[in-house]
Design an enzyme around this catalytic site. Structure first.
Site, PDB file in Angstrom:
ATOM      1  CB  THR A  53      48.541  14.764  60.073  1.00  0.00           C
ATOM      2  OG1 THR A  53      46.915  15.080  61.251  1.00  0.00           O
ATOM      3  CG2 THR A  53      49.592  15.887  60.577  1.00  0.00           C
ATOM      4  CB  VAL A  85      45.763   9.632  56.460  1.00  0.00           C
ATOM      5  CG1 VAL A  85      45.380   9.883  54.637  1.00  0.00           C
ATOM      6  CG2 VAL A  85      45.516   8.226  56.879  1.00  0.00           C
ATOM      7  CD  GLU A 118      44.545   3.195  43.806  1.00  0.00           C
ATOM      8  OE1 GLU A 118      44.744   1.619  44.063  1.00  0.00           O
ATOM      9  OE2 GLU A 118      44.878   3.152  42.946  1.00  0.00           O
ATOM     10  N   GLY A 163      50.168  -2.343  68.438  1.00  0.00           N
ATOM     11  CA  GLY A 163      50.312  -1.784  67.868  1.00  0.00           C
ATOM     12  C   GLY A 163      49.477  -2.373  66.193  1.00  0.00           C
ATOM     13  CE  LYS A 182      41.536  -2.272  53.304  1.00  0.00           C
ATOM     14  NZ  LYS A 182      41.956  -2.708  54.455  1.00  0.00           N
TER      15      LYS A 182
END
Lengths: 434, 434
Positions: free
Chosen positions: B20, B18, B130, B188, B206
């Site tokens: 990068t 994120v 967010e 992955g 969450k």
């Protein structure tokens, strides 16, 4: 104590189904609104044309003098009259006096949005308008704020409930447009004069607002290419079905990049076939949904109720809390963002795809004649299907992406071929890779 | 000129996929961010553990001293380290010094959200997050802001991509949990240690954030009842299929009103059967979607990519633009809203519905024994289906809504009935009227 703070004074203009709900919730839950806002919200007046028609609103709040209400001691004006005048003059008056505005008026925003933004900006006031597109669905705030760090490439939405009801019903029943429209009227899904809905005016105003926000560019309703659904026949719906597609009236806003890397905006409303597997295909009845593609976020969808007094009041009250909170903390909502100033493409210059269904003569060489016509116009064919023989022979062609003007010219010329008895259906194709 | 304004100085903590993407977009589109923000955004430093592992970040920006970076000349700290420490200390440091914060750290917010809010509030700084729930999907802003004038009654979401991938794959293939988890790891979609995902810790954090925002109440991860998916077998999936349902791991936040009108909050994560016609049922693979019900707005759904460096960067950058805009106009984002302070219900006291599949003996009177057990616990049966005969006889029961403790006690007692060979599958049922 929040309750001891100076109240935020709220004036309502118009009191139909949305306004009635807004007044009732504001009066019924004062503590909740005060806690969320940081100050009590106080309704100081409700301007209506015929006060005796509003027994549900406390009598002392009702007035017929909207201008006096706006010019009086109010902090926020909530406009629910609709239409251009007197809404435009009243809101400009409010904004110029530094009063913030919440409005659900899509027609006004689509035409005079920049004027309202400029007045708000000059006076340091806020203008919020979540309810103007897709009713209760939180959509404009995500586009304006959540995606402010991203590049939106495409917005494709079902934003008119009446036409979606009609097309969904035609898809289920196979009935004609006229029959279905009549039925929709009887059930309360279509107005007595359905022009604004079925001819796409409502969807076009919303497309203008969506395109402006998504592409940081001023787009007005007149910039939006508009085609309604009155030309859709049971044959079009059946043709879509046979290809595992369905027909929807779509508001489409796209960032188009040409071969030289120049960017422009396409904003358009037209019926289109989309695959039944597309997330928008399952959006039935009077529901709305908007599909957004952004460079980083990828595909997003927002779904919910697009109309109705109670759902729409949710969006109006969310905006009212935001505006009031900004007044409490001396903050400021988002301003107009029109820095990109991209040109708006004409429909002819917009890349689209066509589905064309032809009633053809049963003779050899028909396909080659038709194919040659596509070729002359540099339109590449993605798929062809020949069905039946004899007098019922038909030919279905789906093109690759080409300029709409080239597709249109191809169809016009094909209609004149001797081997073609009739162009049965022409429909744009959306929601799939070309 | 915007470009002439003092830049907003941005420090990044952590630089994985994120981070990068965030650095690359900020450096690659300076004009765009300046136009949307009202001032240039300038990356002043990126704190990482191993600078040589980040050849894509300009060398002069890299530092291993996160504390010095936070304490230096920066206006906004973007935290992408994850985990509790050192993230918590660094962000408290930043907030106490009046620096605004953007974070994607769900674990930290779910545990120490109130502490961070308080520090932000005391110093007049902003905290936006967010990206902490549902990746790229604009969800928290709609809940916090768009729906601030409404009453949310229910939030039900698929917010963990790994478990959704596994359950979707089990649904398509009929394969076992163990096989599918292994496959997910190879592709992955699952970490080498998948505990946080498959045991529901990620979804519970969450849920705590969603419940807090939706119900204006402090809910932490430890308040959230949590069950993972490791107990789901191919038999559960098949049972769901045979009833035209599918199994999803859901984060559910509900406002529960008891018979006396007392309100409380239920926050829970568990697998549940939902009808295949439910909008969440079609959310496949690693996608996320959150279904929201509010009193006025009705049903809403938000859909998109829940993870991944590029999608998540959209949410982080949207927050960064908001924070920076607030700095430019001296505005202020939303504060903690915990005024409702509703109690959090235990799982036992939460109304739910069960689907129970039993392997039963083939003798008369089995159904009446089972039904009597339900009756003793005041659990009402909605539907019963008896399948097969002989050694393969099975009984499927779907209950009406009852307290989870009563349902649990019923299942425990049924397991001890002589006529019941085995309780094959117990699963909660969501997304339909009871």
């Amino acid at each position: 104590m929040i309750e001891d703070r100076e109240p935020i004074r709220v004036a309502l203009l118009g009191c139909g189904t949305v306004g009635t709900e807004v007044v009732s919730l504001l009066q019924g839950r004062p503590g909740e609104f005060a806690a969320r806002t940081g100050a009590p919200l106080q309704v100081t007046g409700v301007a209506v044309r015929r006060p005796h028609k509003h027994p549900e609103v406390p009598e002392h709040l009702l007035t017929t003098d909207a201008a006096a209400l706006v010019n009086g001691d109010v902090d926020v004006v909530v406009e629910l009259i609709g239409g251009i005048e007197p809404a435009r003059s009243l809101l400009l008056q409010a904004l110029r006096a530094g009063k913030s505005v919440v409005t659900a008026n899509k027609a006004l925003l689509a035409e005079y949005g920049s004027e309202l933004y400029a007045a708000a900006d000059a006076a340091g006031a806020d203008i919020y308008f979540e309810a103007s597109v897709a009713g209760a669905i939180p959509l404009l705030r995500p586009l304006r704020e959540s995606l402010a760090g991203d590049r939106i490439s495409r917005v494709m939405g079902i934003v008119n409930g009446t036409t979606n009801y009609i097309l969904s019903a035609m898809d289920s029943s196979g009935a004609s447009y006229a029959e279905t429209l009549e039925e929709a009227g009887q059930l309360g899904y279509a107005e007595a004069d359905p022009t604004a809905d079925v001819d796409g005016f409502d969807a076009a105003a919303k497309a203008a607002i969506l395109a402006s926000l998504s592409f940081h560019t001023r787009v007005t309703a007149t910039d939006v290419h508009r085609e309604g659904i009155s030309g859709i026949g049971a044959g079009d719906i059946a043709a879509a079905k046979s290809l595992d597609r369905t027909v929807k009236l779509l508001s489409i806003c796209e960032r188009v990049v040409d071969d030289e890397g120049n960017e422009s905006v396409s904003a358009r409303v037209h019926p289109a076939m989309i695959p039944r597997s597309h997330p928008l295909a399952g959006v039935g009845g009077a529901f709305n949904a908007v599909f957004v593609e952004a460079e980083s976020a990828g595909q997003l969808m927002f779904y919910g109720q697009g109309a109705g007094g109670v759902p729409t009041s949710s969006a109006v009250l969310g905006d009212l809390v935001a505006v009031a909170r900004n007044l409490v903390v001396a903050g400021k909502g988002p301003r107009e963002s029109a820095h990109a100033q991209l040109p708006v493409r004409s429909m002819g210059a917009t890349p689209t795809r066509y589905h064309i269904s032809l009633d053809v003569a049963d003779k050899p060489g028909v396909l080659s004649q038709v194919a040659a016509t596509f070729n002359e116009h540099d339109v590449s064919i993605a798929a062809v299907r020949q069905q039946g023989r004899g007098p019922d022979a038909s030919l279905v062609v789906i093109t690759h992406t080409a300029l709409d003007s080239a597709l249109q010219a191809t169809v016009d010329e094909i209609a004149r071929l001797s081997a073609v008895n009739e162009v049965v259906s022409v429909m744009r194709v959306e929601g799939e890779q070309s």
